[in-house]
Design a protein around this motif. Structure first.
Motif, PDB file in Angstrom:
ATOM      1  N   SER A   1     -42.981 -79.895  61.874  1.00 58.02           N
ATOM      2  CA  SER A   1     -43.339 -80.808  60.781  1.00 58.02           C
ATOM      3  C   SER A   1     -42.101 -81.243  60.008  1.00 58.02           C
ATOM      4  O   SER A   1     -42.077 -82.322  59.403  1.00 58.02           O
ATOM      5  N   VAL A   2     -41.058 -80.424  60.047  1.00 59.95           N
ATOM      6  CA  VAL A   2     -39.817 -80.754  59.338  1.00 59.95           C
ATOM      7  C   VAL A   2     -38.883 -81.573  60.219  1.00 59.95           C
ATOM      8  O   VAL A   2     -38.323 -82.586  59.773  1.00 59.95           O
ATOM      9  N   THR A   3     -38.700 -81.160  61.468  1.00 60.45           N
ATOM     10  CA  THR A   3     -37.799 -81.910  62.336  1.00 60.45           C
ATOM     11  C   THR A   3     -38.294 -83.339  62.556  1.00 60.45           C
ATOM     12  O   THR A   3     -37.503 -84.245  62.807  1.00 60.45           O
ATOM     13  N   ALA A   4     -39.595 -83.538  62.436  1.00 57.59           N
ATOM     14  CA  ALA A   4     -40.155 -84.879  62.596  1.00 57.59           C
ATOM     15  C   ALA A   4     -39.685 -85.827  61.499  1.00 57.59           C
ATOM     16  O   ALA A   4     -39.732 -87.054  61.665  1.00 57.59           O
ATOM     17  N   THR A   5     -39.227 -85.279  60.364  1.00 61.17           N
ATOM     18  CA  THR A   5     -38.772 -86.119  59.252  1.00 61.17           C
ATOM     19  C   THR A   5     -37.283 -86.441  59.338  1.00 61.17           C
ATOM     20  O   THR A   5     -36.786 -87.240  58.544  1.00 61.17           O
ATOM     21  N   LEU A   6     -36.581 -85.831  60.271  1.00 60.33           N
ATOM     22  CA  LEU A   6     -35.139 -86.042  60.365  1.00 60.33           C
ATOM     23  C   LEU A   6     -34.830 -87.370  61.047  1.00 60.33           C
ATOM     24  O   LEU A   6     -35.546 -87.826  61.933  1.00 60.33           O
ATOM     25  N   THR A   7     -33.731 -87.986  60.636  1.00 59.41           N
ATOM     26  CA  THR A   7     -33.243 -89.161  61.345  1.00 59.41           C
ATOM     27  C   THR A   7     -32.673 -88.720  62.688  1.00 59.41           C
ATOM     28  O   THR A   7     -32.441 -87.524  62.929  1.00 59.41           O
ATOM     29  N   THR A   8     -32.417 -89.687  63.552  1.00 60.52           N
ATOM     30  CA  THR A   8     -31.838 -89.369  64.856  1.00 60.52           C
ATOM     31  C   THR A   8     -30.501 -88.650  64.695  1.00 60.52           C
ATOM     32  O   THR A   8     -30.213 -87.673  65.385  1.00 60.52           O
ATOM     33  N   ALA A   9     -29.685 -89.130  63.767  1.00 57.50           N
ATOM     34  CA  ALA A   9     -28.373 -88.523  63.547  1.00 57.50           C
ATOM     35  C   ALA A   9     -28.506 -87.105  62.997  1.00 57.50           C
ATOM     36  O   ALA A   9     -27.737 -86.208  63.367  1.00 57.50           O
ATOM     37  N   GLN A  10     -29.463 -86.878  62.096  1.00 59.16           N
ATOM     38  CA  GLN A  10     -29.671 -85.528  61.561  1.00 59.16           C
ATOM     39  C   GLN A  10     -30.173 -84.574  62.639  1.00 59.16           C
ATOM     40  O   GLN A  10     -29.737 -83.424  62.722  1.00 59.16           O
ATOM     41  N   LEU A  11     -31.093 -85.052  63.492  1.00 58.08           N
ATOM     42  CA  LEU A  11     -31.576 -84.220  64.588  1.00 58.08           C
ATOM     43  C   LEU A  11     -30.435 -83.874  65.528  1.00 58.08           C
ATOM     44  O   LEU A  11     -30.311 -82.718  65.978  1.00 58.08           O
TER      45      LEU A  11
ATOM     46  N   THR B   1     -25.792 -89.108  58.588  1.00 59.00           N
ATOM     47  CA  THR B   1     -27.000 -89.921  58.415  1.00 59.00           C
ATOM     48  C   THR B   1     -26.894 -91.155  59.280  1.00 59.00           C
ATOM     49  O   THR B   1     -25.851 -91.435  59.876  1.00 59.00           O
ATOM     50  N   GLN B   2     -27.973 -91.904  59.339  1.00 60.50           N
ATOM     51  CA  GLN B   2     -27.948 -93.167  60.073  1.00 60.50           C
ATOM     52  C   GLN B   2     -28.660 -94.220  59.247  1.00 60.50           C
ATOM     53  O   GLN B   2     -29.373 -93.909  58.291  1.00 60.50           O
ATOM     54  N   THR B   3     -28.504 -95.458  59.643  1.00 63.35           N
ATOM     55  CA  THR B   3     -29.155 -96.565  58.944  1.00 63.35           C
ATOM     56  C   THR B   3     -30.576 -96.720  59.450  1.00 63.35           C
ATOM     57  O   THR B   3     -30.818 -96.768  60.651  1.00 63.35           O
ATOM     58  N   SER B   4     -31.528 -96.764  58.534  1.00 65.19           N
ATOM     59  CA  SER B   4     -32.923 -96.899  58.915  1.00 65.19           C
ATOM     60  C   SER B   4     -33.237 -98.352  59.241  1.00 65.19           C
ATOM     61  O   SER B   4     -32.416 -99.240  59.076  1.00 65.19           O
ATOM     62  N   GLY B   5     -34.467 -98.593  59.667  1.00 62.89           N
ATOM     63  CA  GLY B   5     -34.873 -99.936  60.082  1.00 62.89           C
ATOM     64  C   GLY B   5     -34.798-100.960  58.966  1.00 62.89           C
ATOM     65  O   GLY B   5     -34.619-102.152  59.211  1.00 62.89           O
ATOM     66  N   ASN B   6     -34.893-100.554  57.689  1.00 65.45           N
ATOM     67  CA  ASN B   6     -34.856-101.527  56.593  1.00 65.45           C
ATOM     68  C   ASN B   6     -33.443-101.750  56.064  1.00 65.45           C
ATOM     69  O   ASN B   6     -33.249-102.396  55.058  1.00 65.45           O
TER      70      ASN B   6
ATOM     71  N   THR C   1     -31.261 -99.518  54.899  1.00 67.68           N
ATOM     72  CA  THR C   1     -30.752 -98.572  53.915  1.00 67.68           C
ATOM     73  C   THR C   1     -30.364 -97.278  54.594  1.00 67.68           C
ATOM     74  O   THR C   1     -30.847 -96.941  55.671  1.00 67.68           O
ATOM     75  N   ASN C   2     -29.473 -96.538  53.948  1.00 66.35           N
ATOM     76  CA  ASN C   2     -29.084 -95.238  54.489  1.00 66.35           C
ATOM     77  C   ASN C   2     -30.224 -94.250  54.323  1.00 66.35           C
ATOM     78  O   ASN C   2     -30.812 -94.143  53.248  1.00 66.35           O
ATOM     79  N   SER C   3     -30.518 -93.526  55.408  1.00 67.70           N
ATOM     80  CA  SER C   3     -31.643 -92.593  55.396  1.00 67.70           C
ATOM     81  C   SER C   3     -31.136 -91.163  55.395  1.00 67.70           C
ATOM     82  O   SER C   3     -30.488 -90.730  56.329  1.00 67.70           O
ATOM     83  N   THR C   4     -31.386 -90.438  54.296  1.00 71.44           N
ATOM     84  CA  THR C   4     -31.027 -89.026  54.241  1.00 71.44           C
ATOM     85  C   THR C   4     -32.220 -88.139  53.961  1.00 71.44           C
ATOM     86  O   THR C   4     -32.161 -86.935  54.162  1.00 71.44           O
ATOM     87  N   ALA C   5     -33.292 -88.706  53.492  1.00 70.55           N
ATOM     88  CA  ALA C   5     -34.582 -88.012  53.339  1.00 70.55           C
ATOM     89  C   ALA C   5     -34.473 -86.717  52.564  1.00 70.55           C
ATOM     90  O   ALA C   5     -34.844 -85.659  53.039  1.00 70.55           O
ATOM     91  N   THR C   6     -33.930 -86.805  51.334  1.00 67.94           N
ATOM     92  CA  THR C   6     -33.789 -85.648  50.455  1.00 67.94           C
ATOM     93  C   THR C   6     -33.362 -84.399  51.223  1.00 67.94           C
ATOM     94  O   THR C   6     -34.124 -83.485  51.439  1.00 67.94           O
ATOM     95  N   PRO C   7     -32.068 -84.339  51.631  1.00 73.87           N
ATOM     96  CA  PRO C   7     -31.617 -83.267  52.498  1.00 73.87           C
ATOM     97  C   PRO C   7     -31.801 -81.871  51.952  1.00 73.87           C
ATOM     98  O   PRO C   7     -32.108 -80.950  52.692  1.00 73.87           O
ATOM     99  N   THR C   8     -31.624 -81.679  50.639  1.00 72.32           N
ATOM    100  CA  THR C   8     -31.777 -80.329  50.086  1.00 72.32           C
ATOM    101  C   THR C   8     -33.195 -79.834  50.270  1.00 72.32           C
ATOM    102  O   THR C   8     -33.447 -78.695  50.665  1.00 72.32           O
ATOM    103  N   LYS C   9     -34.162 -80.701  50.010  1.00 69.04           N
ATOM    104  CA  LYS C   9     -35.555 -80.325  50.204  1.00 69.04           C
ATOM    105  C   LYS C   9     -35.841 -80.044  51.677  1.00 69.04           C
ATOM    106  O   LYS C   9     -36.535 -79.097  52.037  1.00 69.04           O
ATOM    107  N   THR C  10     -35.279 -80.902  52.554  1.00 66.62           N
ATOM    108  CA  THR C  10     -35.479 -80.710  53.989  1.00 66.62           C
ATOM    109  C   THR C  10     -34.919 -79.376  54.438  1.00 66.62           C
ATOM    110  O   THR C  10     -35.529 -78.651  55.214  1.00 66.62           O
TER     111      THR C  10
END
Length: 363
Positions: free
Chosen positions: A224-234, A322-327, A329-338
């Motif tokens: 459930s957590v890895t599914a929220t990671l960007t490609t670069a984070q994975l 991180t990587q650039t998302s489809g919109n 913007t830079n996607s980091t998805a609240t890394p500390t929480k992740t």
């Protein structure tokens, strides 16, 4: 049979150089106690192999029985014809059964020995040769071999003037690439993760590498957590499981010689820790709240070695690329929480009983 007579004549001419060589010994035992006629037949048509067996020692030769060859050819019906039609491939297969510079006799105590065979291994570096894991158990002494996902048992030994022959119950086949080994082992989660992170060709092209591979259950515990990671984070999480190139292939006999709390560099440019509970090694990632255990060690691949572990190693997610998302913007998805979510999920994996994946490996 005219072909068999020609092979026998060629062997006899070579054997005259040293009547007690491995070659001569194999001929003397070809159809007696161990039934080695198939080995002699294929070796007889493999250019250069008779000279190796008759050459300067010390040598260790692992000699498959007729039954071992029959089992292999029944499982892969086209393989025999392929080998006889491709001399380079046939020679490589036979070279994987030869360990030059060593006449291996089992020690009286349990041990794991990483033997260097005569088979070329481009994936391990220029001029390198393929590895073979030799495991010795004590009381009573028994010797087994592991090569990728395959295993073999030594069922008898014969001494010769230039080395020793260990008769084995299985034909040894050189290990495959990392991705191929993962597929064959049904490690579906790491296979899927490597594809999602676009890392399949990357890991297969690594040279002389060491990878710690989480079990399917370990990945599922934090899915459930890895599914929220960007490609670069994975990709960052996965490369955190690969030791830095400076280490090369690190096998279990080396692991147990390292100091407690040794920091190991990874391709993710972050370290994880190797520690010990008594004599039992464990790993601890930066974000792990519990020790990560080694399930199975020394799984050979063509470009290094894999070790199966019971949890995902968690890096400092805030420092992952991180990587650039489809919109846009830079996607980091609240890394500390992740990172916290990953750590909490990993701690729950120790309540699971990991059986399904492990049963296909030799402990």
């Amino acid at each position: 049979m005219k072909f068999a007579a020609l092979v026998a004549t060629a062997f006899a001419a070579l054997s005259a150089v040293n009547a007690q060589s491995i070659l001569e010994t194999l001929i003397a035992n070809d159809n007696s106690q161990y039934n080695l006629t198939t080995l002699l037949t294929v070796a007889g048509v493999a250019k250069g192999v008779p000279e190796i067996l008759n050459g300067t020692g010390p040598l260790t030769v692992f000699a498959p029985t007729n039954a071992a060859f029959a089992t292999l050819f029944a499982a892969q019906p086209t393989l025999q014809a392929t080998l006889l039609a491709n001399n380079d491939l046939l020679v490589s297969v036979l070279q994987y059964h030869v360990v030059p510079g060593l006449a291996f006799t089992p020690p009286s105590t349990a041990a794991t020995v990483i033997a260097k065979t005569a088979a070329p291994a481009p994936g391990l570096g220029s001029g390198a040769t393929q590895n073979l894991v030799v495991k010795v158990t004590a009381n009573p002494t028994a010797v087994s071999l592991s090569f990728g996902l395959g295993t073999a048992k030594v069922i008898g030994s014969i001494t010769a003037s230039n080395g020793i022959i260990h008769v084995v119950d299985t034909v040894l086949l050189a290990p495959q690439k990392i991705s191929e080994t993962a597929v064959a082992a049904n490690l579906t989660e790491i296979v899927g993760a490597l594809k999602a992170a676009n890392l399949v060709s990357t890991v297969d092209s690594l040279v002389n590498t060491t990878v710690f591979v989480p079990t399917n259950a370990a990945f599922q515990a934090i899915k459930s957590v890895t599914a929220t990671l960007t490609t670069a984070q994975l990709a960052g999480v996965l490369t955190y499981h690969v030791l830095a190139t400076s280490f090369g292939s690190v096998f279990s006999p080396t692991v147990v010689t390292l100091a407690n709390n040794t920091a190991l560099d990874t391709l993710a440019k972050q370290t994880f820790t190797l520690g010990f509970n008594g004599s039992t090694p464990y790993l601890r990632g930066i974000g792990n709240t519990a020790n990560v255990g080694l399930v199975t060690t020394d799984i050979l691949v063509s470009n290094g070695v894999l070790h199966l572990i019971d949890a995902v190693l968690i890096p400092d997610v805030a420092k992952l690329p991180t990587q650039t998302s489809g919109n846009g913007t830079n996607s980091t998805a609240t890394p500390t929480k992740t990172a916290g979510a990953m750590a909490n999920s990993v701690s729950s994996v120790f309540a699971l009983v990991i059986i399904a994946v492990c049963t296909i490996f030799m402990f």
